[in-house]
Write a protein that holds these residues in place. Structure first.
Motif, PDB file in Angstrom:
ATOM      1  N   PHE A 184       0.832  -1.203   0.000  1.00  0.00           N
ATOM      2  CA  PHE A 184       0.000   0.000   0.000  1.00  0.00           C
ATOM      3  C   PHE A 184       0.868   1.255   0.000  1.00  0.00           C
TER       4      PHE A 184
ATOM      5  N   TYR B 200      -5.464   0.389 -10.769  1.00  0.00           N
ATOM      6  CA  TYR B 200      -5.737   0.654  -9.353  1.00  0.00           C
ATOM      7  C   TYR B 200      -6.759   1.779  -9.213  1.00  0.00           C
TER       8      TYR B 200
ATOM      9  N   PHE C  45      -7.276   4.585  -2.395  1.00  0.00           N
ATOM     10  CA  PHE C  45      -6.014   4.718  -1.666  1.00  0.00           C
ATOM     11  C   PHE C  45      -5.975   6.055  -0.926  1.00  0.00           C
TER      12      PHE C  45
ATOM     13  N   LEU D 237       1.043   4.163  -2.731  1.00  0.00           N
ATOM     14  CA  LEU D 237       0.749   5.532  -2.317  1.00  0.00           C
ATOM     15  C   LEU D 237       1.813   6.496  -2.842  1.00  0.00           C
TER      16      LEU D 237
END
Length: 383
Positions: free
Chosen positions: A226, A245, A250, A230
């Motif tokens: 993650f 994605y 996110f 990010l």
């Protein structure tokens, strides 16, 4: 052991920095600061929660939020509501026109406790509210903005506007929120006197432990898949989106997590200081929180804590010694740090931290040995 070493501590340099910070706030401050200064340090460390959340949002996610005071205030008000209800028992408020409700409600001729105050008579509900309400509010804001691909300076301005609106709402609804004065005269927590020096010392250590846990939890996120995605969203958002994605999800997650972290700081602030007011919700505290992260280094979780301590201790020292000039001096301190150390205080650590890291090499060698032994045992067990 490799999980602890790499994920929780951030490797060799991260482990050394974590140990130094923990030693500073858990050992050095309590030993060398009097009760008043230790209380100030505890208050400053509550601001560090918001600064750490901004490292996640701004430093790694590229999301500049100028409204972290919103979530800091929500957490603080949730805790203040519980404490105020405990202080407003019928026995303590027998002189009021309506005993059993907070004094500011009685002053505003409210004769019944509002429905949304009633659940805060439970400490368990209050703890859950500190965590869930700010995260839920952040989800509403994040979903409304990020799903529509609103970001950059527009998102920063919108969070500022929301902070202003919330401040005006709190001040305007004086009968329900305490208005401009906020919620004051908080004395006990489940019958325990929170105004004593011993209670403030206990809250100081709780704040320190929670802050260190938040830093470790943040590191787990940033060192995971993650965290890598990010960073990619921050640098090449369109490329991440075209890779399949959902970029908005996110951003929403990290925004909600940052709101939760800030709210914990607000709740601990209320417990340590004994009040909560709209002055901690608006634009000024939110911008100050960004300054804390910038001075500490917006890519460093630990640096955010040092930035918070430096700015606030500097503010206290300058205001005591130079009451007419302290605003200029604190501005000069901020400019000097940014000009001389563009990467914040964390930049100094990156440049010279290896000298301290070498001194703590025996610790990292021990971690490496334990990690190797763990891997070897797993291989032997598999055979």
């Amino acid at each position: 052991m490799s999980f602890v070493y790499e994920k929780l501590m951030g490797g060799k340099k991260g482990l050394t920095g974590f140990i130094i910070l923990a030693t500073l706030i858990l050992v050095i401050f309590p030993l060398f600061l009097d009760s008043f200064r230790l209380g100030l340090a505890g208050k400053y460390l509550t601001y560090a929660f918001a600064a750490v959340s901004l490292v996640l949002l701004w430093g790694y996610g590229g999301i500049l939020s100028l409204g972290q005071g919103i979530f800091f205030g929500l957490g603080g008000y949730a805790m203040a509501m519980f404490l105020k209800l405990e202080a407003s028992s019928p026995e303590n408020t027998s002189i009021q026109s309506t005993p059993g409700i907070p004094d500011f409600m009685d002053w505003n001729q409210i004769t019944e406790l509002p429905w949304f105050w009633e659940p805060f008579s439970s400490f368990t509900f209050t703890i859950l509210a500190v965590l869930i309400l700010p995260a839920a509010f952040a989800y509403i804001i994040g979903a409304a903005m990020f799903k529509r691909r609103v970001g950059g300076v527009y998102f920063a301005i919108i969070t500022q506007v929301i902070a202003v609106i919330l401040t005006v709402l709190i001040v305007g609804q004086q009968g329900f929120t305490g208005g401009i004065n906020g919620i004051t005269d908080l004395r006990t927590l489940n019958g325990w006197d929170i105004t004593s020096d011993s209670a403030k010392t206990v809250f100081y250590f709780i704040t320190c432990v929670l802050l260190l846990l938040v830093i470790m939890a943040s590191r787990v996120i940033l060192t995971s898949k993650f965290g890598r995605i990010l960073l990619a969203v921050r640098d090449k958002e369109d490329r991440v989106r075209f890779s399949g994605y959902d970029v908005a999800n996110f951003k929403i997650f990290v925004f909600c997590f940052g709101a939760m972290i800030s709210a914990i700081g607000g709740a601990m602030f209320t417990l340590q200081v004994g009040f909560m007011s709209p002055s901690f919700v608006g634009i000024v505290p939110s911008i100050e929180m960004v300054i804390f992260a910038a001075v500490g280094g917006r890519m460093s979780l630990i640096g955010a804590v040092y930035g918070t301590l430096l700015i606030n201790f500097g503010k206290t020292a300058f205001s005591e010694s130079f009451p007419e000039l302290w605003l200029f001096l604190i501005g000069g301190l901020f400019i000097a740090v940014v000009m001389l150390f563009p990467n914040g205080l964390a930049g100094l650590w990156n440049d010279y931290g290896h000298k301290l890291t070498d001194k703590f090499s025996f610790i990292t060698k021990r971690f490496n040995t334990l990690a190797a032994q763990t891997k070897l045992k797993k291989v032997e067990d598999a055979r």
